[in-house]
Design an enzyme around this catalytic site. Structure first.
Site, PDB file in Angstrom:
ATOM      1  N   LYS A  10     -19.988 -61.380  53.068  1.00 45.59           N
ATOM      2  CA  LYS A  10     -19.269 -62.234  52.122  1.00 45.59           C
ATOM      3  C   LYS A  10     -20.131 -63.411  51.636  1.00 45.59           C
ATOM      4  CE  LYS A  10     -14.656 -61.028  53.800  1.00 45.59           C
ATOM      5  NZ  LYS A  10     -13.298 -61.576  54.102  1.00 45.59           N
ATOM      6  N   TYR A  50      -8.478 -56.496  46.644  1.00 45.40           N
ATOM      7  CA  TYR A  50      -7.520 -57.072  47.590  1.00 45.40           C
ATOM      8  C   TYR A  50      -6.075 -56.933  47.110  1.00 45.40           C
ATOM      9  CZ  TYR A  50     -11.197 -59.157  50.489  1.00 45.40           C
ATOM     10  OH  TYR A  50     -12.261 -59.356  51.344  1.00 45.40           O
ATOM     11  N   PHE A  58      -2.417 -66.759  50.986  1.00 43.28           N
ATOM     12  CA  PHE A  58      -3.858 -67.012  50.946  1.00 43.28           C
ATOM     13  C   PHE A  58      -4.581 -66.262  49.833  1.00 43.28           C
ATOM     14  CE2 PHE A  58      -3.027 -63.555  53.977  1.00 43.28           C
ATOM     15  CZ  PHE A  58      -3.872 -62.563  53.499  1.00 43.28           C
ATOM     16  N   ARG A  86     -15.168 -52.758  63.288  1.00 46.20           N
ATOM     17  CA  ARG A  86     -14.163 -53.830  63.434  1.00 46.20           C
ATOM     18  C   ARG A  86     -14.344 -54.575  64.754  1.00 46.20           C
ATOM     19  NH1 ARG A  86     -10.321 -54.213  59.718  1.00 46.20           N
ATOM     20  NH2 ARG A  86      -8.713 -55.089  61.050  1.00 46.20           N
ATOM     21  N   THR A  92     -10.146 -61.453  62.443  1.00 47.05           N
ATOM     22  CA  THR A  92     -10.241 -62.095  61.122  1.00 47.05           C
ATOM     23  C   THR A  92     -10.436 -63.602  61.237  1.00 47.05           C
ATOM     24  OG1 THR A  92      -8.712 -60.406  60.320  1.00 47.05           O
ATOM     25  CG2 THR A  92      -9.067 -62.312  58.897  1.00 47.05           C
ATOM     26  N   ARG A 103     -18.015 -62.524  63.595  1.00 44.58           N
ATOM     27  CA  ARG A 103     -17.209 -63.659  63.126  1.00 44.58           C
ATOM     28  C   ARG A 103     -17.278 -64.831  64.104  1.00 44.58           C
ATOM     29  NH1 ARG A 103     -12.676 -59.623  60.869  1.00 44.58           N
ATOM     30  NH2 ARG A 103     -13.163 -59.694  58.636  1.00 44.58           N
ATOM     31  N   ASN A 113     -15.001 -65.994  56.288  1.00 38.09           N
ATOM     32  CA  ASN A 113     -15.196 -65.314  57.574  1.00 38.09           C
ATOM     33  C   ASN A 113     -16.324 -64.279  57.565  1.00 38.09           C
ATOM     34  OD1 ASN A 113     -13.840 -63.403  56.121  1.00 38.09           O
ATOM     35  ND2 ASN A 113     -12.348 -62.916  57.704  1.00 38.09           N
ATOM     36  N   HIS A 116     -16.415 -58.272  56.034  1.00 43.66           N
ATOM     37  CA  HIS A 116     -15.213 -57.452  55.881  1.00 43.66           C
ATOM     38  C   HIS A 116     -15.515 -56.054  56.382  1.00 43.66           C
ATOM     39  CE1 HIS A 116     -11.794 -55.355  54.032  1.00 43.66           C
ATOM     40  NE2 HIS A 116     -12.681 -54.442  53.683  1.00 43.66           N
ATOM     41  N   GLU A 127     -11.969 -48.049  49.577  1.00 43.38           N
ATOM     42  CA  GLU A 127     -12.912 -49.154  49.390  1.00 43.38           C
ATOM     43  C   GLU A 127     -14.313 -48.647  49.050  1.00 43.38           C
ATOM     44  OE1 GLU A 127     -10.416 -52.139  52.348  1.00 43.38           O
ATOM     45  OE2 GLU A 127     -12.432 -51.506  52.940  1.00 43.38           O
TER      46      GLU A 127
HETATM   47  P1  CMP Z   1     -10.828 -59.348  55.047  1.00 45.36           P
HETATM   48  O1  CMP Z   1     -11.159 -58.479  56.199  1.00 45.36           O
HETATM   49  O2  CMP Z   1     -11.811 -59.370  53.924  1.00 45.36           O
HETATM   50  O3  CMP Z   1      -9.400 -58.914  54.464  1.00 45.36           O
HETATM   51  C1  CMP Z   1      -8.530 -59.829  53.841  1.00 45.36           C
HETATM   52  C2  CMP Z   1      -9.004 -61.235  53.930  1.00 45.36           C
HETATM   53  O4  CMP Z   1      -8.021 -62.195  53.682  1.00 45.36           O
HETATM   54  C3  CMP Z   1      -9.470 -61.522  55.325  1.00 45.36           C
HETATM   55  O5  CMP Z   1     -10.678 -60.840  55.570  1.00 45.36           O
HETATM   56  C4  CMP Z   1      -9.527 -63.027  55.326  1.00 45.36           C
HETATM   57  O6  CMP Z   1     -10.718 -63.527  54.765  1.00 45.36           O
HETATM   58  C5  CMP Z   1      -8.358 -63.339  54.419  1.00 45.36           C
HETATM   59  N1  CMP Z   1      -7.195 -63.711  55.205  1.00 45.36           N
HETATM   60  C6  CMP Z   1      -6.399 -62.873  55.881  1.00 45.36           C
HETATM   61  N2  CMP Z   1      -5.406 -63.549  56.480  1.00 45.36           N
HETATM   62  C7  CMP Z   1      -5.599 -64.839  56.163  1.00 45.36           C
HETATM   63  C8  CMP Z   1      -4.908 -66.025  56.463  1.00 45.36           C
HETATM   64  N3  CMP Z   1      -3.809 -66.004  57.219  1.00 45.36           N
HETATM   65  N4  CMP Z   1      -5.387 -67.165  55.977  1.00 45.36           N
HETATM   66  C9  CMP Z   1      -6.494 -67.164  55.210  1.00 45.36           C
HETATM   67  N5  CMP Z   1      -7.203 -66.068  54.870  1.00 45.36           N
HETATM   68  C10 CMP Z   1      -6.750 -64.920  55.354  1.00 45.36           C
END
Ligand code: CMP
Length: 142
Positions: A10, A50, A58, A86, A92, A103, A113, A116, A127
């Protein structure tokens, strides 16, 4: 069983020159990178990618972040790669991510973060094809 997953480095990680460190960790874990490129997502691309999060609190922050700078997208291949990658990423929210995960080591917060990874075979397929044509994936039966 041999699996492919979709992975993103990212904007927060690209900006901090962590592409190589993250690729090293991916390769050390035994995953093979079979496709990769750098992209700067448009709003439309980020919103489409997304789409399942549309309407969540968010979502706007996520799209703003994911369009804030270049990313690396890649396809990883190996045994049990969806779950395995994962596990390598960690949760996350970096505050909940296990020690030694990407992470835990690199993420700034829940939004910034660093990485992905697809969460299921169905997501992986969607994806991968969202960003790569079939002829962009290389065979690596090494
Ligand atoms: P990702 O794995 O890219 O998939 C969805 C993204 O949304 C996740 O990583 C985070 O970066 C973001 N995300 C998911 N849940 C939250 C949350 N509760 N608050 C902020 N960002 C979030």
């Amino acid at each position: 069983t041999l699996e492919r997953t979709f992975s993103i480095v990212k904007p927060d990680a690209v900006q901090r020159n962590l592409i190589g460190a993250i690729y090293q960790r991916i390769e050390n874990a035994g995953f093979r990178i079979v496709a990769a490129k750098m992209l700067h997502l448009t709003r439309e691309q980020a919103e489409g990618f997304y789409a399942e999060h549309q309407g969540k609190p968010f979502f706007e922050k996520l799209v703003n972040f994911m369009t804030s700078g270049p990313i690396m997208v890649q396809v990883l291949e190996g045994e049990n790669t969806i779950a395995g990658y994962r596990e390598l990423m960690g949760k996350t929210n970096p505050e909940e991510a296990a020690r030694g995960t990407l992470r835990a080591d690199y993420a700034v917060n829940h939004t910034f973060n660093s990485v992905h990874g697809s969460d299921s075979p169905e997501s992986a397929q969607r994806e991968i094809s969202y960003f790569f044509a079939a002829d962009e994936l290389c065979d690596r039966e090494d």
